[in-house]
Design a protein around this motif. Sequence first.
Motif, short mmCIF file in Angstrom:
data_model
loop_
_atom_site.label_atom_id
_atom_site.label_comp_id
_atom_site.label_asym_id
_atom_site.label_seq_id
_atom_site.Cartn_x
_atom_site.Cartn_y
_atom_site.Cartn_z
N ILE A 594 0.86 -1.18 0.00
CA ILE A 594 0.00 0.00 0.00
C ILE A 594 0.90 1.24 0.00
O ILE A 594 1.75 1.38 0.89
N PRO A 595 0.75 2.13 -0.97
CA PRO A 595 1.59 3.34 -0.98
C PRO A 595 1.05 4.42 -0.04
O PRO A 595 -0.15 4.50 0.22
N HIS A 596 1.96 5.25 0.46
CA HIS A 596 1.61 6.32 1.40
C HIS A 596 2.33 7.61 1.01
O HIS A 596 3.30 7.60 0.25
N THR A 597 1.87 8.71 1.57
CA THR A 597 2.68 9.92 1.56
C THR A 597 3.90 9.67 2.45
O THR A 597 3.93 8.70 3.21
N ASP A 627 6.58 4.60 -1.73
CA ASP A 627 6.81 3.36 -2.48
C ASP A 627 6.27 3.53 -3.90
O ASP A 627 5.15 3.09 -4.21
N PRO A 628 7.04 4.13 -4.81
CA PRO A 628 6.55 4.32 -6.19
C PRO A 628 6.18 3.02 -6.89
O PRO A 628 5.28 3.00 -7.72
N ALA A 629 6.87 1.92 -6.55
CA ALA A 629 6.55 0.64 -7.17
C ALA A 629 5.12 0.21 -6.82
O ALA A 629 4.41 -0.35 -7.66
N ALA A 630 4.70 0.47 -5.59
CA ALA A 630 3.33 0.15 -5.19
C ALA A 630 2.33 0.99 -5.97
O ALA A 630 1.26 0.50 -6.36
#
Length: 648
Positions: A594-597, A627-630
């Motif tokens: 899960i990506p976040h700020t 996490d840009p990959a996410a």
Amino acid sequence: MISAQWTPTDADIAEARVTEFAQFVERRHEVTLPDYAALWRWSITELESFWRAVWDFFEIRSATEPGVVLAERGMPGARWFPGVELNYVDQVIRHARPDRTAILGVGEDGSVREVTWTQMLEQAGALAGTLAEAGVGRGDRVVGYLPNIPEAVIAFLATASLGAVWSACGQDYSASAAIDRLGQLEPAALITAAGYTYGGRFRDKTGEVAALVEALPTVRLVVTVGGDSEHAQSWSDVTAEPRPLSPVAVPFDHPLWVVFSSGTTGLPKGIVHGHGGVVLEHLKSIALQSDLGAEDVFFWYTSPSWMMWNFQVAGLLTGATIVCAEGNPAFPTQDALWGIAARLGVTYLGTSPGYVLACIKADAHPGTDHDLSALRALGITGSAMPAASSIWLTENIGERVPVFSISGGTDVVSAFAGGVRTAPVWAGELSVPFLGVALAAFDEAGRSVTEEVGELVVTEPMPSMPLYFWNDTDGVRYRDSYFDTYPGIWRHGDWITMTDRGSVVVHGRSDSTLNRNGIRMGSADIYQAVEALDEVTEALVLGIELPDGGYWMPLFVVAPDGVTDELRERIVAAIRTQASARHVPDEIIAAPAIPHTRTGKKLEVPLKRIFQGAGAAETLDTSAVDDPAAVRWFVDRAAEDQRVHRAR
């Protein structure tokens, strides 16, 4: 009746700083304030008397005596303490104790560096002198590209003492992300470092620093902590000769710092706060709400990019020792943060719900594995705190330590609601609105409601509301951010419930509201149910309005062992039981992460827009994401779902 998780003792109430303040108010204004609730009501109905009482109780230093407290009451544009001149740094200097530690700098390797009050102020004085010699003065910007080390605090104090304006971001940001923020300010000076350590590895940032210097043509002085550079002066050389720190008096609303929004959905907003408003708000929040004083050791795990860094620095306003920790709080073991708190005798520790949940999943035992006997309180912020996590903390730290969940924002660089030493704590709730915060929940008609979900609003001005946004010359962006829904009333963008007990429940962001069949729901209620399951590392729910008028509510879960039919059933059962049947998602989808700020908030809004067909490049700046990959996985998944919907 729900039982309180923690209840103050008679001794807690008698010894609390807020009790002393209430007695001060009672004597001065001949009122009776039997408890915190009465004090809060007085603080928002007698707003000017309250803030003048804060000023006098803390004996704030100023070059001119205050007269009128609130010259203009309307929002936006409230004008506080006209004609008053002061400096944030003067309020710090008054607590200087030569034999005591002001800052503890902690390395990921366990090393501890003590900076005494004398050393802190002398180094700040030396740096201020160097800045002044380079022509930096009132209104000029000094920016930092630094890890969370003592030098960041010292650089801020040096800057503010001159009436210059401070802004910083952590070195986990790339050069381009730092330029997006700091480049807006056209800074005169840059304070930086050779790199930082995270996860057992030193991250060399000299290349990013060089790119930053090249992209900031207005910079005429660069000072570097560690390392060598032909274009910079070394911190050790600049601070080798101590100089006195002599703050200049500036108007109450003179800019102190610029803090930036996350910047995930556009150019980050530069939010400007003033000296006087921050001094008042932070003294109230640190001393009265958090009960911190000169004997405390205050440690909030944070970064110079996040407003909690500014909030922790405010510990110096009360004479407390503050802790700057560089590195991963979960390295080399998940409970590393608790180990730091134990070694340093921390009395107030702040962290995030995510870190607590990770400790639960790792079966950590902080109370038995570490000596936390000095700890008086825990602070939690960054997202909504699940009741189960709060109860786990009590069970694993001890019933004597209250768990104060707080909620606020970069916008006011403080909290709207949280805890206080004199009020009970209920698991999953914020105990009280903060003093001076006219907090309410509004329904769609703009009516104040209790025991119902509503928009978080503030109906009276706070001194730390932004002076303005940087480069927002006509104020349109500022007004649109907070005052477009209820003119003259601050709408923050969170769903909350004000309970009959006077506590506050946070349900999540209202701009990412789940609205199924006209029923509004908060994402936090779903996360609390799902993320408590051992098999689930993290979850993300989106509520997506479809072009055909339909509504799709998928739940993405990170499950290391995969999302089996059995796990799906357990997730649905948990949501039905702990939230409601209407909270059950339309689909449960396995996601790798899960990506976040970079301050830990899930990217609900931009990902929702991407699933609705918005372009990823226009919707989301991946340099502001952890996490840009996410993110790429979600972008690909959204494209796949849109192809399926078109095929139908």
